[in-house]
Structure formats: C-alpha cells, structure tokens
Scaffold this motif. Structure first.
Motif, PDB file in Angstrom:
ATOM      1  N   GLU A  96     -45.228 -46.030  17.136  1.00 45.69           N
ATOM      2  CA  GLU A  96     -44.998 -44.687  16.591  1.00 45.69           C
ATOM      3  C   GLU A  96     -43.571 -44.495  16.072  1.00 45.69           C
ATOM      4  OE1 GLU A  96     -45.834 -41.345  15.108  1.00 45.69           O
ATOM      5  OE2 GLU A  96     -47.412 -41.914  16.520  1.00 45.69           O
ATOM      6  N   TYR A  97     -42.584 -44.990  16.819  1.00 48.84           N
ATOM      7  CA  TYR A  97     -41.184 -44.664  16.483  1.00 48.84           C
ATOM      8  C   TYR A  97     -40.373 -45.814  15.872  1.00 48.84           C
ATOM      9  CZ  TYR A  97     -41.745 -40.193  18.844  1.00 48.84           C
ATOM     10  OH  TYR A  97     -42.162 -38.933  19.199  1.00 48.84           O
ATOM     11  N   TYR A  98     -40.864 -47.039  16.004  1.00 51.23           N
ATOM     12  CA  TYR A  98     -40.011 -48.172  15.581  1.00 51.23           C
ATOM     13  C   TYR A  98     -40.668 -49.122  14.588  1.00 51.23           C
ATOM     14  CZ  TYR A  98     -37.327 -46.347  19.427  1.00 51.23           C
ATOM     15  OH  TYR A  98     -36.621 -45.498  20.239  1.00 51.23           O
ATOM     16  N   SER A  99     -41.859 -48.782  14.135  1.00 45.77           N
ATOM     17  CA  SER A  99     -42.537 -49.682  13.211  1.00 45.77           C
ATOM     18  C   SER A  99     -42.220 -49.305  11.772  1.00 45.77           C
ATOM     19  CB  SER A  99     -44.047 -49.619  13.453  1.00 45.77           C
ATOM     20  OG  SER A  99     -44.690 -50.336  12.440  1.00 45.77           O
ATOM     21  N   MET A 100     -41.755 -50.272  11.003  1.00 44.65           N
ATOM     22  CA  MET A 100     -41.425 -50.036   9.594  1.00 44.65           C
ATOM     23  C   MET A 100     -42.685 -49.745   8.783  1.00 44.65           C
ATOM     24  SD  MET A 100     -38.308 -50.048   8.621  1.00 44.65           S
ATOM     25  CE  MET A 100     -36.702 -50.778   8.546  1.00 44.65           C
ATOM     26  N   SER A 101     -43.830 -50.133   9.315  1.00 46.19           N
ATOM     27  CA  SER A 101     -45.072 -49.923   8.559  1.00 46.19           C
ATOM     28  C   SER A 101     -45.633 -48.522   8.804  1.00 46.19           C
ATOM     29  CB  SER A 101     -46.111 -50.974   8.940  1.00 46.19           C
ATOM     30  OG  SER A 101     -46.348 -50.905  10.330  1.00 46.19           O
ATOM     31  N   ASN A 102     -44.944 -47.754   9.648  1.00 47.74           N
ATOM     32  CA  ASN A 102     -45.374 -46.383   9.893  1.00 47.74           C
ATOM     33  C   ASN A 102     -45.108 -45.556   8.641  1.00 47.74           C
ATOM     34  OD1 ASN A 102     -45.753 -43.718  10.793  1.00 47.74           O
ATOM     35  ND2 ASN A 102     -45.220 -44.305  12.881  1.00 47.74           N
ATOM     36  N   SER A 103     -46.143 -44.945   8.117  1.00 43.80           N
ATOM     37  CA  SER A 103     -46.012 -44.270   6.824  1.00 43.80           C
ATOM     38  C   SER A 103     -45.348 -42.889   6.941  1.00 43.80           C
ATOM     39  CB  SER A 103     -47.392 -44.114   6.190  1.00 43.80           C
ATOM     40  OG  SER A 103     -48.233 -43.421   7.093  1.00 43.80           O
ATOM     41  N   ASP A 137     -39.075 -32.839   8.675  1.00 42.39           N
ATOM     42  CA  ASP A 137     -40.164 -32.016   9.205  1.00 42.39           C
ATOM     43  C   ASP A 137     -41.076 -32.942  10.007  1.00 42.39           C
ATOM     44  OD1 ASP A 137     -41.954 -30.039   9.702  1.00 42.39           O
ATOM     45  OD2 ASP A 137     -42.932 -30.142   7.740  1.00 42.39           O
ATOM     46  N   ASP A 138     -40.960 -32.894  11.319  1.00 43.24           N
ATOM     47  CA  ASP A 138     -41.591 -33.905  12.165  1.00 43.24           C
ATOM     48  C   ASP A 138     -42.216 -33.216  13.380  1.00 43.24           C
ATOM     49  OD1 ASP A 138     -42.198 -36.070  13.774  1.00 43.24           O
ATOM     50  OD2 ASP A 138     -40.276 -37.090  13.462  1.00 43.24           O
ATOM     51  N   ASP A 139     -43.530 -33.193  13.441  1.00 48.85           N
ATOM     52  CA  ASP A 139     -44.171 -32.452  14.542  1.00 48.85           C
ATOM     53  C   ASP A 139     -44.219 -33.249  15.853  1.00 48.85           C
ATOM     54  OD1 ASP A 139     -46.046 -34.342  13.893  1.00 48.85           O
ATOM     55  OD2 ASP A 139     -47.595 -32.927  13.249  1.00 48.85           O
ATOM     56  N   ARG A 140     -43.697 -34.462  15.842  1.00 47.20           N
ATOM     57  CA  ARG A 140     -43.730 -35.260  17.076  1.00 47.20           C
ATOM     58  C   ARG A 140     -42.570 -34.915  18.004  1.00 47.20           C
ATOM     59  NH1 ARG A 140     -42.833 -40.821  14.822  1.00 47.20           N
ATOM     60  NH2 ARG A 140     -41.161 -39.535  14.032  1.00 47.20           N
ATOM     61  N   VAL A 141     -41.557 -34.247  17.460  1.00 45.81           N
ATOM     62  CA  VAL A 141     -40.359 -33.900  18.246  1.00 45.81           C
ATOM     63  C   VAL A 141     -39.856 -32.542  17.762  1.00 45.81           C
ATOM     64  CG1 VAL A 141     -39.504 -36.253  18.681  1.00 45.81           C
ATOM     65  CG2 VAL A 141     -38.923 -35.128  16.544  1.00 45.81           C
ATOM     66  N   ASP A 179     -33.985 -30.611  22.177  1.00 49.47           N
ATOM     67  CA  ASP A 179     -35.322 -31.175  22.154  1.00 49.47           C
ATOM     68  C   ASP A 179     -36.041 -30.736  23.422  1.00 49.47           C
ATOM     69  OD1 ASP A 179     -37.368 -32.721  21.198  1.00 49.47           O
ATOM     70  OD2 ASP A 179     -36.540 -34.644  21.814  1.00 49.47           O
ATOM     71  N   THR A 180     -37.304 -30.344  23.329  1.00 50.50           N
ATOM     72  CA  THR A 180     -38.039 -29.996  24.549  1.00 50.50           C
ATOM     73  C   THR A 180     -39.204 -30.949  24.801  1.00 50.50           C
ATOM     74  OG1 THR A 180     -39.536 -28.443  23.452  1.00 50.50           O
ATOM     75  CG2 THR A 180     -37.453 -27.547  24.308  1.00 50.50           C
ATOM     76  N   TYR A 181     -39.580 -31.724  23.779  1.00 48.30           N
ATOM     77  CA  TYR A 181     -40.689 -32.668  23.971  1.00 48.30           C
ATOM     78  C   TYR A 181     -40.640 -33.769  22.910  1.00 48.30           C
ATOM     79  CZ  TYR A 181     -42.882 -30.679  19.834  1.00 48.30           C
ATOM     80  OH  TYR A 181     -43.117 -30.292  18.541  1.00 48.30           O
ATOM     81  N   TYR A 182     -41.344 -34.862  23.170  1.00 48.31           N
ATOM     82  CA  TYR A 182     -41.681 -35.829  22.120  1.00 48.31           C
ATOM     83  C   TYR A 182     -43.095 -36.313  22.401  1.00 48.31           C
ATOM     84  CZ  TYR A 182     -40.483 -39.643  25.412  1.00 48.31           C
ATOM     85  OH  TYR A 182     -40.426 -40.491  26.486  1.00 48.31           O
ATOM     86  N   THR A 183     -43.798 -36.664  21.343  1.00 48.46           N
ATOM     87  CA  THR A 183     -45.201 -37.029  21.504  1.00 48.46           C
ATOM     88  C   THR A 183     -45.510 -38.347  20.798  1.00 48.46           C
ATOM     89  OG1 THR A 183     -45.750 -35.798  19.516  1.00 48.46           O
ATOM     90  CG2 THR A 183     -46.014 -34.630  21.587  1.00 48.46           C
TER      91      THR A 183
END
Length: 264
Positions: A23-30, A243-247, A201-205
């Motif tokens: 989720e956070y470290y893959s370069m192939s994450n679009s 704009d990132d809904d994961r954090v 920050d209050t969360y990460y998903t």
C-alpha cells in the motif's frame, strides 16, 4: 479513526506487513499519494543524515516495522545497525529482505531513488549489499518499557532513528513523552536522535484495517524531545497536501536532536 486506540497487541494480531508494504511503498501503486508520501520522507532523511555530526559506529532503528527506507541514507554514515520492532511478523518480513530470500519485498525502485539523491543512481546494488551487511541484529522492542529492548542490554548508540513509530505506539501525550524518554536511554550523551513524525494524524489505513495515531503538533514533538534530554538541532515540516483518504495527516516533521552531555 478507530474508536479505541490500537495498541501493541492489536498490531501483533492484525498488522499484515505485506499489505502495508504494498500500500505505502510499492512503485506500482497507482494512487498518487502512495509514493509521494514515501519519496518526501526519503528526501527528508537524506537531508537530515547529511547534517554535520551524524556519523558513528552504531545506529539503532526504533520501530523499524517491515521497512528499510529509513536506513537507506543512514547506512552510509554508520558501521553497524540494530533494528528494533514490537511486531513479530514485521521483524520476520525485514529478515526476509536482509537474507535476500525469495518472496522478499522489492525495494529496488526506492533504493535507486535514494542513490539518485546521493548523486549516483547506478550504485543501488552496492547500497543494498552494504545495508544487508550492516544490519547486525533485528530484535523485539517495546517503547513503553523503561528498557525498550529488554531483557537485552544494548550498547549505547551514536544515533537512534525512529520513523512514524512513536505516534502510532502512544495513545496520549504523556505516553508519547514517556516513550521518548525510554528510547533516549539507547543513545549515548552527545549522540543524535533522528525522527520522522506524522503531524495531526489520527489514523492510517490499508487492506480495510484502520490503525490509530496520536494527533501531534510540531511543538508537542519538540517539547517532548527537549524533556527527554535532547537539544533540537534541526526541525522542519514537509506539508502533505495530497488528497489521500488513507491518512489524515497535515505534514511530516523531520527532526534531529543531540542528547545533552549532562543527560543520563
């Protein structure tokens, strides 16, 4: 954010290092934010480890998780590295990469990026080899304990690095301040602390799981560092505007502090 703060045992039961890395470290994450966040952090670490005096024999990484990104600049300046993390599966995942085992996470794109920051993209294989050789131990730790690496007694380090760890291990500000005091015992007087801390920050998903973070401001972190016996040498916020809904963080604080010689 989770209704109840996700403490250590929740990580042990639920944290999936493979999914987190993907989720956070893959370069192939679009997703735009995925890699922007990490590249921003790599630039901060490169800048901090280029500062005067950040050299020595032993570096201890507190709360390494399953990642190596936080050591890519550091490994050029220290001879030995000890990595500490609470969660068993994170340490196993890290060991897999260190032993170059089949199925280990592919860090090459990020290693190349750091080599580029250092002026030679082609040195990536050499850097990986260097890091694998320098990490001597991967041990369990608990930052809420007075001796975080207990029962093991570690030699005092020239530097400790802690990235995105304490804010997710501390349910409130007193716990955060106490965790900083605990990890300060791992560094020798005159040695350094290098931190990356998510702000507000209050969360990460990831993978449909949410993990808590302590909502911190820059001043909270700086005051806690000083209270733990350090003198702040460098403190800089990199705003996070994607704009990132994961954090829900607003930025990341890069901080370098020196342990006061009089501090015990």
């Amino acid at each position: 954010a989770p209704e109840i703060f996700t403490e250590a045992e929740f990580y042990q039961q639920n944290f999936d290092p493979r999914e987190y890395l993907k989720e956070y470290y893959s370069m192939s994450n679009s997703r735009e934010g995925a890699i922007t966040f990490t590249m921003q952090n790599l630039r901060s670490l490169h800048k901090m480890f280029s500062l005067d005096g950040l050299r020595g024999d032993l570096l201890i990484d507190v709360g390494c998780g399953p990642t190596i990104y936080q050591l890519l600049s550091a490994c050029e300046h220290f001879q030995e590295i000890i990595a500490l993390d609470y969660t068993d599966q994170n340490r196993w995942e890290l060991e897999k990469w260190l032993k170059n085992e089949a199925g280990a996470f592919d860090w090459v794109p990020l290693v190349k990026y750091v080599c580029e920051l250092e002026g030679d993209r082609e040195k990536w294989a050499e850097k990986q080899q260097k890091l694998r050789k320098k990490v001597k131990q991967v041990l369990k730790c608990d930052v809420t304990k007075a001796n975080p690496a207990g029962p093991v007694s570690l030699p005092p380090a020239d530097c400790i690095v802690s990235t995105l760890c304490l804010e997710s291990a501390s349910k409130d500000l007193p716990t955060f301040r106490s965790a900083l005091r605990n990890i300060s015992t791992l560094v020798k007087p005159g040695g350094h602390l290098v931190m990356l801390t998510a702000l507000e920050d209050t969360y990460y998903t990831f993978n449909k799981q949410a993990f808590s973070c302590l909502c911190l401001k820059k001043q909270d972190v700086e005051e806690a560092v000083v209270a733990a016996g350090f003198e702040v040498k460098f403190s800089e916020v990199q705003p996070y505007t994607v704009d990132d809904d994961r954090v829900d963080l607003t930025g990341v604080l890069g901080l370098v502090a020196r342990k006061c010689p009089s501090a015990t």
